[in-house]
Write an enzyme that holds these catalytic residues in place. Sequence first.
Site, PDB file in Angstrom:
ATOM      1  N   HIS A  44      -9.864 -10.476 -49.756  1.00 37.19           N
ATOM      2  CA  HIS A  44      -9.238 -11.117 -50.875  1.00 37.19           C
ATOM      3  C   HIS A  44      -9.330 -10.162 -52.125  1.00 37.19           C
ATOM      4  CE1 HIS A  44      -9.587 -15.652 -50.203  1.00 37.19           C
ATOM      5  NE2 HIS A  44      -8.671 -15.045 -49.623  1.00 37.19           N
ATOM      6  N   ARG A  59     -17.687 -24.596 -41.832  1.00 37.27           N
ATOM      7  CA  ARG A  59     -16.468 -24.106 -42.209  1.00 37.27           C
ATOM      8  C   ARG A  59     -16.169 -22.830 -42.992  1.00 37.27           C
ATOM      9  NH1 ARG A  59     -11.101 -27.620 -44.253  1.00 37.27           N
ATOM     10  NH2 ARG A  59      -9.780 -25.932 -44.246  1.00 37.27           N
ATOM     11  N   ASN A  68     -14.415 -18.087 -43.322  1.00 34.21           N
ATOM     12  CA  ASN A  68     -13.955 -17.119 -44.357  1.00 34.21           C
ATOM     13  C   ASN A  68     -14.422 -15.534 -43.815  1.00 34.21           C
ATOM     14  OD1 ASN A  68     -13.028 -19.012 -45.803  1.00 34.21           O
ATOM     15  ND2 ASN A  68     -14.889 -19.614 -46.637  1.00 34.21           N
ATOM     16  N   GLU A  77      -6.297 -13.651 -37.642  1.00 35.41           N
ATOM     17  CA  GLU A  77      -6.821 -14.848 -37.843  1.00 35.41           C
ATOM     18  C   GLU A  77      -7.278 -15.359 -36.428  1.00 35.41           C
ATOM     19  OE1 GLU A  77      -7.828 -15.848 -40.586  1.00 35.41           O
ATOM     20  OE2 GLU A  77      -6.435 -15.344 -42.203  1.00 35.41           O
ATOM     21  N   HIS A 107     -12.918 -12.469 -45.508  1.00 35.45           N
ATOM     22  CA  HIS A 107     -12.043 -12.856 -46.596  1.00 35.45           C
ATOM     23  C   HIS A 107     -12.719 -12.431 -48.085  1.00 35.45           C
ATOM     24  CE1 HIS A 107     -10.290 -15.419 -43.737  1.00 35.45           C
ATOM     25  NE2 HIS A 107      -9.593 -16.040 -44.865  1.00 35.45           N
ATOM     26  N   LYS A 137      -6.711 -27.303 -46.726  1.00 33.09           N
ATOM     27  CA  LYS A 137      -6.980 -26.543 -47.833  1.00 33.09           C
ATOM     28  C   LYS A 137      -5.599 -26.236 -48.542  1.00 33.09           C
ATOM     29  CE  LYS A 137     -11.216 -24.224 -47.375  1.00 33.09           C
ATOM     30  NZ  LYS A 137     -11.844 -22.660 -47.054  1.00 33.09           N
ATOM     31  N   ARG A 167      -0.076 -38.544 -58.154  1.00 40.47           N
ATOM     32  CA  ARG A 167      -1.356 -38.640 -57.841  1.00 40.47           C
ATOM     33  C   ARG A 167      -1.629 -38.607 -56.407  1.00 40.47           C
ATOM     34  NH1 ARG A 167      -1.541 -42.645 -62.016  1.00 40.47           N
ATOM     35  NH2 ARG A 167      -2.324 -41.553 -63.959  1.00 40.47           N
ATOM     36  N   HIS A 174      -1.628 -10.951 -46.228  1.00 37.69           N
ATOM     37  CA  HIS A 174      -2.977 -11.648 -46.378  1.00 37.69           C
ATOM     38  C   HIS A 174      -3.693 -11.424 -44.936  1.00 37.69           C
ATOM     39  CE1 HIS A 174      -5.975 -14.717 -46.891  1.00 37.69           C
ATOM     40  NE2 HIS A 174      -5.699 -14.989 -45.755  1.00 37.69           N
ATOM     41  N   LYS A 207     -10.376 -24.723 -34.709  1.00 33.91           N
ATOM     42  CA  LYS A 207     -10.465 -24.980 -36.118  1.00 33.91           C
ATOM     43  C   LYS A 207     -10.746 -26.322 -36.366  1.00 33.91           C
ATOM     44  CE  LYS A 207      -8.456 -24.181 -40.844  1.00 33.91           C
ATOM     45  NZ  LYS A 207      -7.739 -23.273 -41.640  1.00 33.91           N
ATOM     46  N   GLU A 230     -16.245 -27.883 -46.647  1.00 37.15           N
ATOM     47  CA  GLU A 230     -17.080 -26.646 -46.680  1.00 37.15           C
ATOM     48  C   GLU A 230     -18.154 -26.625 -47.382  1.00 37.15           C
ATOM     49  OE1 GLU A 230     -14.319 -23.089 -47.105  1.00 37.15           O
ATOM     50  OE2 GLU A 230     -15.889 -22.137 -47.950  1.00 37.15           O
TER      51      GLU A 230
HETATM   52  P1  NAD Z   1       4.090 -16.185 -45.815  1.00 40.44           P
HETATM   53  O1  NAD Z   1       4.268 -17.740 -45.698  1.00 40.44           O
HETATM   54  O2  NAD Z   1       4.391 -15.497 -46.690  1.00 40.44           O
HETATM   55  O3  NAD Z   1       5.102 -15.725 -44.428  1.00 40.44           O
HETATM   56  C1  NAD Z   1       5.202 -14.385 -44.132  1.00 40.44           C
HETATM   57  C2  NAD Z   1       6.776 -14.087 -44.133  1.00 40.44           C
HETATM   58  O4  NAD Z   1       7.365 -14.227 -42.979  1.00 40.44           O
HETATM   59  C3  NAD Z   1       7.333 -14.591 -45.527  1.00 40.44           C
HETATM   60  O5  NAD Z   1       8.469 -13.562 -45.810  1.00 40.44           O
HETATM   61  C4  NAD Z   1       8.076 -15.639 -44.708  1.00 40.44           C
HETATM   62  O6  NAD Z   1       9.526 -16.111 -45.278  1.00 40.44           O
HETATM   63  C5  NAD Z   1       8.533 -14.990 -43.263  1.00 40.44           C
HETATM   64  N1  NAD Z   1       8.571 -16.173 -42.147  1.00 40.44           N
HETATM   65  C6  NAD Z   1       8.003 -17.258 -42.046  1.00 40.44           C
HETATM   66  N2  NAD Z   1       8.304 -17.759 -40.525  1.00 40.44           N
HETATM   67  C7  NAD Z   1       9.294 -17.055 -40.358  1.00 40.44           C
HETATM   68  C8  NAD Z   1       9.983 -16.969 -38.954  1.00 40.44           C
HETATM   69  N3  NAD Z   1       9.773 -17.896 -38.042  1.00 40.44           N
HETATM   70  N4  NAD Z   1      10.873 -15.953 -38.910  1.00 40.44           N
HETATM   71  C9  NAD Z   1      11.027 -15.145 -39.970  1.00 40.44           C
HETATM   72  N5  NAD Z   1      10.424 -14.943 -40.898  1.00 40.44           N
HETATM   73  C10 NAD Z   1       9.567 -15.874 -41.306  1.00 40.44           C
HETATM   74  O7  NAD Z   1       2.876 -15.942 -45.005  1.00 40.44           O
HETATM   75  P2  NAD Z   1       1.781 -16.480 -44.124  1.00 40.44           P
HETATM   76  O8  NAD Z   1       1.115 -15.072 -43.319  1.00 40.44           O
HETATM   77  O9  NAD Z   1       2.086 -17.369 -43.150  1.00 40.44           O
HETATM   78  O10 NAD Z   1       0.673 -17.024 -44.945  1.00 40.44           O
HETATM   79  C11 NAD Z   1      -0.144 -16.478 -45.795  1.00 40.44           C
HETATM   80  C12 NAD Z   1      -0.718 -17.364 -46.958  1.00 40.44           C
HETATM   81  O11 NAD Z   1      -1.388 -18.352 -46.169  1.00 40.44           O
HETATM   82  C13 NAD Z   1      -1.538 -16.793 -47.935  1.00 40.44           C
HETATM   83  O12 NAD Z   1      -1.256 -17.277 -49.434  1.00 40.44           O
HETATM   84  C14 NAD Z   1      -2.997 -17.345 -47.694  1.00 40.44           C
HETATM   85  O13 NAD Z   1      -3.905 -17.140 -48.738  1.00 40.44           O
HETATM   86  C15 NAD Z   1      -2.634 -18.623 -46.913  1.00 40.44           C
HETATM   87  N6  NAD Z   1      -3.733 -19.100 -46.119  1.00 40.44           N
HETATM   88  C16 NAD Z   1      -4.153 -20.325 -46.313  1.00 40.44           C
HETATM   89  C17 NAD Z   1      -5.189 -20.778 -45.184  1.00 40.44           C
HETATM   90  C18 NAD Z   1      -5.262 -22.172 -45.561  1.00 40.44           C
HETATM   91  O14 NAD Z   1      -6.383 -22.792 -44.962  1.00 40.44           O
HETATM   92  N7  NAD Z   1      -4.736 -23.188 -46.447  1.00 40.44           N
HETATM   93  C19 NAD Z   1      -5.607 -20.222 -44.441  1.00 40.44           C
HETATM   94  C20 NAD Z   1      -5.053 -18.807 -44.250  1.00 40.44           C
HETATM   95  C21 NAD Z   1      -4.223 -18.436 -44.905  1.00 40.44           C
HETATM   96  N1  GLY Z   2      -8.746 -20.426 -43.850  1.00 35.53           N
HETATM   97  C1  GLY Z   2     -10.417 -20.945 -44.049  1.00 35.53           C
HETATM   98  C2  GLY Z   2     -10.517 -22.550 -44.225  1.00 35.53           C
HETATM   99  O1  GLY Z   2      -9.382 -23.299 -43.788  1.00 35.53           O
HETATM  100  O2  GLY Z   2     -11.337 -23.016 -44.067  1.00 35.53           O
END
Ligand code: NAD
Ligand code: GLY
Length: 375
Positions: free
Chosen positions: A259, A248, A252, A190, A255, A148, A126, A273, A233, A243
């Site tokens: 998306h 906030r 997006n 971003e 997005h 998030k 939980r 992404h 941020k 949001e």
């Molecule tokens: P990811 O986590 O898939 O990383 C990209 C690639 O890089 C992967 O293959 C990973 O293994 C590799 N990698 C990571 N760090 C590395 C390093 N230092 N050296 C070598 N390789 C490395 O992708 P991302 O772009 O970091 O994240 C995308 C995700 O984030 C999406 O799912 C998206 O929806 C999410 N996201 C969430 C929020 C939020 O607020 N929670 C905001 C934006 C994006």
């Molecule tokens: N990446 C959008 C948010 O965190 O609200």
Amino acid sequence: MIEPKTNTLRVALAERSYDIHVGSALIARAGALMAPVLQRPRVVVVSDTNVAPLYLASLIASLTSAGIRTDEIVLPAGEQTKDFAHLEILLDQLLALHIERRTTLVALGGGVVGDIVGFAAAIALRGIDFVQVPTTLLSQVDSSVGGKTAIDTRHGKNLVGAFHQPRLVLTDIDTLATLPVREIRAGYAEIAKYGLINDAAFFARLEAGLGAQLIAGDADARREAVVASCANKAQVVAGDERETEGARALLNLGHTFGHALEAESGFGDTLLHGEAVGIGSVMAFELSARLGLCAQSDADRVRRHYASLGLRTDPPKTNGPVWNTDKLLAHMASDKKVEDGALTFILAHGIGKAFVAKGVTLAEVRHVLDRAIAA
Ligand code: NAD
Ligand code: GLY
């Protein structure tokens, strides 16, 4: 020994407030930095198959030397890991390790690891604490901050999740040295987004050379851009954690388009992404210009800056789906940003002047998509 310079920012959320440390060699100092926020000296570090061989051992060594008991879980790398099946595997492994309410999870990796680990922390027993150690540019400037957490479903991206703030964000910019340049460019979209939303001076600084320097690997430029992005941020999240106020929602930008492109390309390697968000931001400015909300020269400026740094500005024409406007519109209809059946977009009155636009007509969106697909 003189410690390398670290910038510390605060996400001010009353009892859920936390620090973001940004600097060099932070993984080596993780034990000392993390110990004060742990309820008990016990963590489970979760990483992925790309990041673990690079940084897991040094993180574990640092935690262990601070007297923190550690366990490790390594998930497959890639967006496909952010699903129900891997969430179940992760929770099962955590429970098999007999985690307790005061155990802390540590997410070592990019946004994929951060999002699924954060969600697991939100629901395991939980709700337990977690710490973000982001290793991609995208996760350092965006996903590790703000709480998030989510997984993707066949209905779309991030549709199942929770708001669950980390207890600490440890951003070691040295980890970017091993990140492929394609991922750096994806994260850059971003960063530029913050300038497009509410900071025209920052966008101008990126155009004037900061953007090119950070993509080329300049450590000072990277730190400056990561700190500026996190500060932006942190302020937005502190004002509108869930949001609900609108501020906030501006994060997006790009997005709704992005998306849809990601969903249509199958959340795979065709379109990362951050790449989708970059293309989506260009589309949002094109739509704004078409609706007479901003000058066409602003939309051209965004496109020109992205193209100058090698970012995608239109959906890729090879190795991907045959893009179809109706299918993209259908994806948009199932996005979280749909309210009472009307599409909500983040549009702009100019660079640094984004706003929430409700009830945008489909015909105008269709036109922008048709043009981008034909480009
Ligand atoms: P990811 O986590 O898939 O990383 C990209 C690639 O890089 C992967 O293959 C990973 O293994 C590799 N990698 C990571 N760090 C590395 C390093 N230092 N050296 C070598 N390789 C490395 O992708 P991302 O772009 O970091 O994240 C995308 C995700 O984030 C999406 O799912 C998206 O929806 C999410 N996201 C969430 C929020 C939020 O607020 N929670 C905001 C934006 C994006
Ligand atoms: N990446 C959008 C948010 O965190 O609200």
